[in-house]
Scaffold this motif. Structure first.
Motif, short mmCIF file in Angstrom:
data_model
loop_
_atom_site.label_atom_id
_atom_site.label_comp_id
_atom_site.label_asym_id
_atom_site.label_seq_id
_atom_site.Cartn_x
_atom_site.Cartn_y
_atom_site.Cartn_z
N ILE A 339 37.25 -27.29 -60.86
CA ILE A 339 37.40 -27.47 -59.40
C ILE A 339 38.12 -26.26 -58.80
CG2 ILE A 339 38.59 -28.84 -57.63
CD1 ILE A 339 38.06 -31.30 -59.51
N ALA A 340 39.20 -25.83 -59.46
CA ALA A 340 39.94 -24.66 -58.97
C ALA A 340 39.10 -23.39 -59.06
CB ALA A 340 41.23 -24.51 -59.75
N ALA A 341 38.29 -23.27 -60.14
CA ALA A 341 37.46 -22.07 -60.31
C ALA A 341 36.44 -21.96 -59.19
CB ALA A 341 36.76 -22.12 -61.67
N ILE A 342 35.82 -23.07 -58.81
CA ILE A 342 34.85 -23.05 -57.71
C ILE A 342 35.55 -22.68 -56.41
CG2 ILE A 342 33.32 -24.50 -56.30
CD1 ILE A 342 32.71 -26.06 -58.94
N ASN A 343 36.73 -23.26 -56.18
CA ASN A 343 37.49 -22.96 -54.98
C ASN A 343 37.85 -21.49 -54.89
OD1 ASN A 343 40.57 -22.71 -53.86
ND2 ASN A 343 39.38 -24.18 -52.65
N VAL A 344 38.35 -20.92 -55.97
CA VAL A 344 38.75 -19.51 -55.98
C VAL A 344 37.54 -18.60 -55.80
CG1 VAL A 344 39.69 -17.67 -57.43
CG2 VAL A 344 40.84 -19.88 -57.34
N THR A 345 36.44 -18.93 -56.47
CA THR A 345 35.23 -18.11 -56.35
C THR A 345 34.78 -18.01 -54.90
OG1 THR A 345 34.53 -18.75 -58.58
CG2 THR A 345 32.83 -17.90 -57.10
N LEU A 346 34.83 -19.12 -54.19
CA LEU A 346 34.43 -19.13 -52.77
C LEU A 346 35.50 -18.52 -51.88
CD1 LEU A 346 32.89 -22.72 -52.71
CD2 LEU A 346 31.63 -20.56 -52.65
N GLU A 347 36.74 -18.90 -52.09
CA GLU A 347 37.85 -18.46 -51.23
C GLU A 347 38.05 -16.95 -51.29
OE1 GLU A 347 42.04 -20.48 -50.35
OE2 GLU A 347 41.97 -19.58 -52.35
N GLU A 348 37.92 -16.36 -52.48
CA GLU A 348 38.17 -14.93 -52.65
C GLU A 348 36.89 -14.09 -52.54
OE1 GLU A 348 40.52 -14.08 -56.11
OE2 GLU A 348 42.03 -15.59 -55.62
N GLY A 349 35.76 -14.72 -52.23
CA GLY A 349 34.52 -13.97 -52.08
C GLY A 349 34.12 -13.22 -53.34
N LEU A 350 34.26 -13.86 -54.51
CA LEU A 350 34.02 -13.15 -55.76
C LEU A 350 32.56 -12.85 -56.00
CD1 LEU A 350 36.60 -14.84 -58.17
CD2 LEU A 350 36.80 -12.73 -56.86
#
Length: 466
Positions: A339-350
């Motif tokens: 859940i955190a990985a998906i959030n970070v991927t989207l939030e940080e524009g990875l």
């Protein structure tokens, strides 16, 4: 097992736990840990592993034993820093120990690490919901496991249950895992042959050749070899970051519809932004019937895999929810990390970062390859899944070893050093990329100095046997 052995295990386990609890070690402790690790691997894990990881054994007086990392860099136990251009073969999309992912796992750890197996665990439902929001087409349902090969096994099983057919078409040089079902799909004899016979009714075709897929589907129909699904990586990872022709995936979708077989996209390595799109198939705007994920799904903190499909296909599991189970798959700690990985991927524009940095990296590698075409044959890939193709294994190994000595971790594609993969965390900075490129140039110059003697020539690419 003896009483003395149990007492020794008690003592040794406490000493190992003491090491785990320490944020850093003194010089003598670090040297003890290196020597103990090498001995433990050689005596109790796999002695061949030490030989295969030659860069570990040839790093100096003490082998390199990993210890800690942040972002795209890590340190070994003796304190030497490396730029990570391997990324755990696709695990560390978010870098080492991303604080948001670590924090989510730590918070869940204090509540419940594992499920009861009887009640409904909320994080499993949350993660399944998120995956339904980010997957292509009408994919809606997910099942969680502990690894990529388990995800592929699950995808194969649900395809067989839904279609009531047993056959699969996969690609030569493709890689889908090493458990027996996924190994049957894997297109490399070095892994398949020792474990034969494997799952029958498996057919391999050249990757990127839609005509070969159609021919195999047509023959299978004529002779009664019922095909459940076509299984492909969007971009072949272990084969060397091989990108198919642009019409390949659209043709696969059309052929699978025409012949009434399922299309499975193995996104274990390419998913969650690695190639500059959220999913590898997004490059060609294709929606598969079943999709697998793992590696980066755990945010570089927890192991987790998933296979996902549409409601129509998932009906075979909904009607019997216990036909496929996993005691620890989809546990709360792994789901919290995902859940955190998906959030970070989207939030940080990875995803966007991977596309931009990948273009930059590939352009500069292509320029280096053009200047040194006596040792390079190609640069392939998309995003930050890149393959450097050399004229032979020896050159590839020397490049990997030379970079390692200069503080860059990089590796060949499994047993093949002829192709050196560049697969850094998506959070790698431009400065770190420039540093890698400069160290690559230094390594190449040193290689030329070593081999350029009277009468010494490099093997031309056309003389190398694949």
């Amino acid at each position: 097992m003896s009483a003395d052995g149990l007492l020794k295990a008690l003592h040794d386990s406490q000493r190992y736990l003491d090491v785990v609890q320490k944020p850093q070690l003194g010089k003598s402790e670090a040297e003890w840990l290196v020597e103990t690790t090498v001995e433990n691997f050689a005596k109790y894990y796999n002695s061949g592993f030490i030989e295969y990881r030659k860069s570990v054994a040839e790093a100096g007086d003490f082998a390199s034993v990993e210890w800690t990392g942040r972002g795209a860099t890590f340190r070994d136990v003796l304190g030497k820093e490396y730029i990570d251009c391997l990324g755990g073969f696709g695990v560390f999309n978010l870098g080492w120990a991303h604080p948001k992912v670590v924090g989510a796992v730590q918070a869940q750890l204090l509540k419940s690490p594992l499920p009861t197996q009887e009640l409904l665990d909320p994080l499993r439902g949350m993660l399944a919901h998120l995956l339904a929001e980010i997957t292509p087409g009408d994919i809606q349902y997910s099942f969680f496991v502990g690894s990529g090969t388990e995800a592929v096994e699950g995808a194969m099983k649900i395809a067989k249950l839904y279609t009531r057919k047993s056959g699969f078409i996969a690609a030569v040089r493709g890689f889908h895992g090493k458990t027996t079902g996924s190994l049957a799909l894997t297109g490399k004899s070095i892994f398949r042959r020792p474990a034969m016979p494997l799952h029958n009714n498996i057919y391999h075709v050249p990757f990127g050749d839609a005509d070969a897929v159609e021919q195999q589907l047509r023959i299978a129909r004529e002779v009664g070899n019922d095909i459940a699904a076509v299984v492909m990586e969007p971009i072949q990872g272990e084969a060397g970051a091989i990108v198919p022709p642009d019409d390949f995936w659209p043709c696969l979708r059309q052929l699978c519809d025409e012949y009434e077989v399922l299309l499975i996209a193995d996104e274990v390595q390419t998913g969650l932004g690695r190639t500059g799109q959220f999913w590898g198939v997004d490059h060609w705007k294709v929606a598969p019937d079943i999709i697998t994920s793992a590696k980066a799904l755990g945010g570089g903190v927890m192991p987790i895999g998933a296979f996902m499909a549409s409601p129509k296909i998932w009906s075979v599991l909904n009607s019997n929810p216990f036909i496929h189970t996993s005691t620890t798959g989809g546990n709360p700690l792994a789901c919290a990390a995902a859940i955190a990985a998906i959030n970070v991927t989207l939030e940080e524009g990875l995803v966007e970062q991977a596309a931009e940095k990948g273009d930059y990296f590939i352009q500069h590698l292509q320029a280096i390859a053009a200047r040194h075409n006596d040792i390079y044959t190609d640069i392939t890939g998309k995003g930050l899944l890149i393959g450097q193709h050399f004229v032979n294994d020896d050159i590839g190994y020397e490049i990997a070893a030379g970079l390692f000595k200069r503080g860059v971790l990089i590796s060949g594609t499994l047993n093949n050093s002829r192709v050196i993969r560049v697969e850094p965390p998506l959070v790698i900075t431009k400065d770190e990329i420039d540093s890698v490129l400069n160290k690559l140039e230094d390594t190449i110059q040193a290689l030329h100095t070593t081999i350029a003697g009277p009468g010494v020539t490099l093997v031309p690419a056309q003389d190398v046997v694949a």
